[in-house]
Design a protein around this motif. Structure first.
Motif, PDB file in Angstrom:
ATOM      1  N   THR A   1     148.056  63.980  -2.387  1.00 38.51           N
ATOM      2  CA  THR A   1     148.126  65.311  -3.007  1.00 38.51           C
ATOM      3  C   THR A   1     146.724  65.860  -3.263  1.00 38.51           C
ATOM      4  O   THR A   1     146.449  67.050  -3.040  1.00 38.51           O
ATOM      5  N   LEU A   2     145.820  64.987  -3.721  1.00 40.70           N
ATOM      6  CA  LEU A   2     144.441  65.412  -3.989  1.00 40.70           C
ATOM      7  C   LEU A   2     143.741  65.839  -2.701  1.00 40.70           C
ATOM      8  O   LEU A   2     143.087  66.895  -2.645  1.00 40.70           O
TER       9      LEU A   2
ATOM     10  N   SER B   1     145.154  69.066  -1.422  1.00 40.06           N
ATOM     11  CA  SER B   1     144.729  70.191  -2.261  1.00 40.06           C
ATOM     12  C   SER B   1     143.306  70.628  -1.912  1.00 40.06           C
ATOM     13  O   SER B   1     142.990  71.826  -1.875  1.00 40.06           O
TER      14      SER B   1
ATOM     15  N   GLY C   1     143.254  72.373   1.361  1.00 37.91           N
ATOM     16  CA  GLY C   1     144.025  73.616   1.332  1.00 37.91           C
ATOM     17  C   GLY C   1     143.312  74.763   0.641  1.00 37.91           C
ATOM     18  O   GLY C   1     143.859  75.863   0.554  1.00 37.91           O
ATOM     19  N   MET C   2     142.055  74.568   0.203  1.00 39.16           N
ATOM     20  CA  MET C   2     141.315  75.639  -0.476  1.00 39.16           C
ATOM     21  C   MET C   2     140.810  76.674   0.544  1.00 39.16           C
ATOM     22  O   MET C   2     140.487  76.326   1.684  1.00 39.16           O
TER      23      MET C   2
END
Length: 312
Positions: free
Chosen positions: A267-268, A271, A274-275
């Motif tokens: 997830t990290l 994330s 995905g920025m």
């Protein structure tokens, strides 16, 4: 309900009214009119008959107007519909020695009295003390049988708990524990009663009867010791299962925490990638596989670490 029995030529005969040397057995349903009738007919204090109605009546003996009363606690199956009640309880039985008869009063169906009735043809009505002692013997035997049944049921429930920890078996063990508390308390009370009967010679026993009473005291002590042993075993078992359940819960929480931490790494990584900002390799044709490989690699390393620490 009143039952009248007489021993004649080695046979148990049911009679319609009390006679000299007869055994009078009072069983449910109990009626106040019958208590009053039998009290007047045999010159028995009325409270001697009604004492058995109190389920909490303690083991004791009493003498009034040359009529002797002995209250003994006997085991019985609990017919309560409450699932949390004990499987077995103890109930009082009143044994009353009048001038010429023996009267027993039962507030519930009593297995010990039924067994005594089955052997009544072997009794000698003129030996009333021995008849009373034989009732004591049937009561002690009933305790032994119930204790063996309790121990067998406990073993079965423990075996089920080894296979699967379910609340049903734990609740049944708790009901057995309640039953043993009843048995230990009443057996201790019965033992004290028998010892007091021997010490005071309340029944005016001869030498043979006194030896028989001594044997009953030994048997009652043995039943009490059995009940104490089963109680201690059950308490240890309950504590052990409580520790096992707690340990299993801790293991489950530990595994869930480890899995949660491992799932946080993908997830990290996702994330970060995905920025909406320029990142290394964003224009590469393999940009999609970078975060996947990084996530799998980190999760694998963390999983190996947890395995070495025995967190799984």
């Amino acid at each position: 309900m009143l039952q009248f029995f007489k021993n004649e030529n080695g046979k148990t005969l049911a009679i319609e009214k009390p006679e000299s040397g007869a055994w009078i057995n009072i069983v449910p349903p109990l009626k106040q009119e019958e208590f009053t009738e039998i009290a007047e007919a045999l010159d028995i204090p009325l409270d001697f008959l009604t004492d058995s109605l109190d389920i909490d009546e303690r083991s004791r003996y009493e003498l009034e107007d040359n009529v002797k009363l002995i209250v003994l606690k006997t085991p019985a199956e609990n017919n309560s519909f409450n699932d949390s009640d004990a499987f077995y309880i103890t109930i009082p039985i009143c044994i009353i020695l009048t001038h010429n008869q023996i009267v027993t009063v039962n507030s519930f169906d009593n297995g010990a009295i039924k067994k005594f009735l089955n052997t009544f043809q072997n009794r000698h009505p003129d030996k009333r003390n021995m008849m009373v002692l034989k009732i004591f013997e049937k009561v002690v035997q009933a305790y032994m049988e119930f204790l063996k049944e309790i121990n067998h049921r406990r073993n079965l429930l423990e075996q089920k708990l080894y296979d699967a920890n379910r609340n049903e078996e734990l609740l049944d063990l708790m009901r057995i524990q309640k039953s043993l508390v009843y048995f230990v308390t009443t057996l201790r009370s019965n033992e004290m009663l028998l010892m007091k009967l021997q010490r005071t010679n309340f029944l005016a026993l001869n030498e043979e009867e006194d030896e028989f009473l001594q044997d009953l005291i030994v048997d009652t002590s043995q039943a009490l010791e059995m009940a104490n042993i089963y109680t201690n075993i059950l308490s240890s078992t309950m504590d052990a299962f409580a520790s096992i359940i707690s340990n299993n819960q801790n293991q489950v929480m530990k595994r869930l925490t480890s899995v949660t931490v491992m799932l946080q790494l993908p997830t990290l990584v996702a994330s970060i990638y995905g920025m909406n900002v320029p990142i290394p390799g964003a224009h590469s044709s393999f940009a999609f596989y970078f975060p996947i490989l990084i996530s799998l690699g980190l999760s694998l390393l963390l999983g190996i670490y947890f395995l070495r620490k025995k967190l799984f």
